[in-house]
Scaffold this motif. Structure first.
Motif, PDB file in Angstrom:
ATOM      1  N   GLY A  36     114.786  39.620  67.473  1.00  0.00           N
ATOM      2  CA  GLY A  36     114.636  40.985  67.962  1.00  0.00           C
ATOM      3  C   GLY A  36     113.717  41.828  67.099  1.00  0.00           C
ATOM      4  O   GLY A  36     113.655  43.052  67.260  1.00  0.00           O
ATOM      5  N   ARG A  37     112.980  41.201  66.183  1.00  0.00           N
ATOM      6  CA  ARG A  37     112.167  41.967  65.243  1.00  0.00           C
ATOM      7  C   ARG A  37     110.786  42.273  65.824  1.00  0.00           C
ATOM      8  O   ARG A  37     110.410  41.777  66.888  1.00  0.00           O
ATOM      9  N   ARG A  38     110.033  43.083  65.086  1.00  0.00           N
ATOM     10  CA  ARG A  38     108.666  43.392  65.469  1.00  0.00           C
ATOM     11  C   ARG A  38     107.705  42.370  64.849  1.00  0.00           C
ATOM     12  O   ARG A  38     107.871  41.968  63.696  1.00  0.00           O
ATOM     13  N   PHE A  39     106.708  41.991  65.635  1.00  0.00           N
ATOM     14  CA  PHE A  39     105.684  41.057  65.180  1.00  0.00           C
ATOM     15  C   PHE A  39     104.351  41.791  65.095  1.00  0.00           C
ATOM     16  O   PHE A  39     104.023  42.612  65.959  1.00  0.00           O
ATOM     17  N   SER A  40     103.593  41.488  64.080  1.00  0.00           N
ATOM     18  CA  SER A  40     102.282  42.118  63.911  1.00  0.00           C
ATOM     19  C   SER A  40     101.289  41.556  64.916  1.00  0.00           C
ATOM     20  O   SER A  40     101.521  40.512  65.540  1.00  0.00           O
ATOM     21  N   ALA A  41     100.152  42.240  65.052  1.00  0.00           N
ATOM     22  CA  ALA A  41      99.100  41.754  65.934  1.00  0.00           C
ATOM     23  C   ALA A  41      98.598  40.389  65.476  1.00  0.00           C
ATOM     24  O   ALA A  41      98.300  39.517  66.306  1.00  0.00           O
ATOM     25  N   GLN A  42      98.500  40.188  64.164  1.00  0.00           N
ATOM     26  CA  GLN A  42      98.054  38.891  63.649  1.00  0.00           C
ATOM     27  C   GLN A  42      99.033  37.790  64.032  1.00  0.00           C
ATOM     28  O   GLN A  42      98.624  36.693  64.455  1.00  0.00           O
ATOM     29  N   GLU A  43     100.325  38.071  63.910  1.00  0.00           N
ATOM     30  CA  GLU A  43     101.325  37.083  64.315  1.00  0.00           C
ATOM     31  C   GLU A  43     101.231  36.806  65.813  1.00  0.00           C
ATOM     32  O   GLU A  43     101.342  35.649  66.251  1.00  0.00           O
ATOM     33  N   ALA A  44     101.034  37.868  66.603  1.00  0.00           N
ATOM     34  CA  ALA A  44     100.914  37.697  68.054  1.00  0.00           C
ATOM     35  C   ALA A  44      99.706  36.846  68.400  1.00  0.00           C
ATOM     36  O   ALA A  44      99.771  35.978  69.290  1.00  0.00           O
ATOM     37  N   TYR A  45      98.605  37.077  67.703  1.00  0.00           N
ATOM     38  CA  TYR A  45      97.401  36.289  67.948  1.00  0.00           C
ATOM     39  C   TYR A  45      97.621  34.828  67.551  1.00  0.00           C
ATOM     40  O   TYR A  45      97.236  33.909  68.274  1.00  0.00           O
ATOM     41  N   ASP A  46      98.260  34.612  66.421  1.00  0.00           N
ATOM     42  CA  ASP A  46      98.479  33.253  65.927  1.00  0.00           C
ATOM     43  C   ASP A  46      99.368  32.441  66.866  1.00  0.00           C
ATOM     44  O   ASP A  46      99.197  31.218  66.993  1.00  0.00           O
ATOM     45  N   MET A  47     100.325  33.106  67.527  1.00  0.00           N
ATOM     46  CA  MET A  47     101.211  32.375  68.433  1.00  0.00           C
ATOM     47  C   MET A  47     100.662  32.294  69.862  1.00  0.00           C
ATOM     48  O   MET A  47     101.295  31.698  70.737  1.00  0.00           O
ATOM     49  N   GLY A  48      99.484  32.888  70.094  1.00  0.00           N
ATOM     50  CA  GLY A  48      98.871  32.828  71.422  1.00  0.00           C
ATOM     51  C   GLY A  48      99.367  33.876  72.380  1.00  0.00           C
ATOM     52  O   GLY A  48      99.117  33.790  73.588  1.00  0.00           O
ATOM     53  N   LEU A  49     100.048  34.883  71.863  1.00  0.00           N
ATOM     54  CA  LEU A  49     100.576  35.943  72.726  1.00  0.00           C
ATOM     55  C   LEU A  49      99.462  36.847  73.242  1.00  0.00           C
ATOM     56  O   LEU A  49      99.560  37.396  74.341  1.00  0.00           O
ATOM     57  N   ILE A  50      98.415  37.037  72.438  1.00  0.00           N
ATOM     58  CA  ILE A  50      97.267  37.836  72.859  1.00  0.00           C
ATOM     59  C   ILE A  50      96.005  36.984  72.801  1.00  0.00           C
ATOM     60  O   ILE A  50      95.905  36.052  72.001  1.00  0.00           O
ATOM     61  N   ASN A  51      95.037  37.333  73.660  1.00  0.00           N
ATOM     62  CA  ASN A  51      93.768  36.598  73.692  1.00  0.00           C
ATOM     63  C   ASN A  51      92.842  36.975  72.546  1.00  0.00           C
ATOM     64  O   ASN A  51      92.182  36.120  71.957  1.00  0.00           O
TER      65      ASN A  51
END
Length: 266
Positions: free
Chosen positions: A171-186
């Protein structure tokens, strides 16, 4: 002419082939009320059949949040009972359906918070481009909120079951870098460059052959269905329509003449 909607918390406007859907509730970090979900769905349905719109962009107003989630202030009055929860879920799911089935490319332009239902909306878009100061998460486990199968399935389709588990379990917050690394953002871009980057990206799409993009989008829609429900005949017809179009002739001629094609969507 701007697309009419039922609330000023959702702004719909058209510019240069782009249909904008602007979440305009900055005082609540663009939290979504049920009325806003209904208005967004109406705007998306309007854009779906509008030949002037070739690409759709969703963005949050105010620069601090894309969508921070559902408007919790409505929970006491509008989501207090199981029946009300089901009615609210039906409204939000209808919006997701309108976004998912929009025949135009859809882009989530994300800056700031993208939480809960905001992340649910973002992952339904075809493309997610975020500023480097964005934050992502689903705090359902911190609120005692149940999450529907379809929502978990969609996130799993984007980041896989391992990251989906981490996002929901913590339930935590993820940074943009983490989101990018996991493929959540293009793409992750500096915050100051976000709007220009997205606008240039969308303009590139808008200048491409509409029938080609529409055929690809339909294939993507069908891929997300259960195999038994997929309409592969429709996909094949739309591919054949591309080859029978004036745009196919224009594309060939432009290539031979070393100029930019002027596609009409016909």
């Amino acid at each position: 002419m701007d697309t009419p909607v039922k609330t000023d918390k959702i702004i719909a406007k058209k510019e240069n082939g782009i249909g904008w859907v602007i979440i305009n509730n900055p005082e609540k970090r663009n939290a979504m009320s049920l009325e806003m979900y209904e208005a967004m769905a109406a705007a998306l349905k309007s854009y779906a059949t509008d030949p002037e719109v070739r690409v759709v962009i969703l963005k949050g107003e105010g620069g601090k949040s894309f969508i921070s989630g559902a408007d919790i202030s409505q929970f006491k009055e509008r989501r207090a009972t199981l029946e009300q929860v089901r009615a609210g879920e039906a409204i939000s799911e209808a919006n997701n359906k309108a976004l998912r089935e929009c025949p135009k490319p859809t882009i989530a332009m994300i800056r700031g918070f993208c939480m809960g239902g905001g992340l649910g909306t973002a992952i339904v878009c075809d493309i997610r481009i975020a500023s480097d100061d964005s934050q992502f998460g689903v705090p359902a486990a911190k609120l005692g909120v149940g999450y529907r199968f379809n929502g978990i399935r969609r996130l799993t389709e984007v980041v896989g079951p391992q990251f989906t588990a981490e996002i929901f379990y913590t339930g935590r917050r993820f940074s943009a870098q983490e989101a990018y690394d996991m493929g959540l953002i293009n793409r992750m871009v500096p915050a100051a460059d976000l709007e220009k980057y997205v606008l240039d990206f969308a303009t590139t799409l808008a200048n491409n052959a509409p029938l080609t993009l529409k055929a690809v989008k339909q294939c993507l829609i069908e891929l997300k269905k259960d195999p038994a429900e997929r309409n592969l005949d429709l996909c094949q017809k739309m591919v054949e329509d591309c080859f029978a179009s004036q745009d196919y002739i224009e594309g060939r001629n432009a290539f031979m003449e070393k100029r930019k094609p002027a596609f009409k969507g016909k």
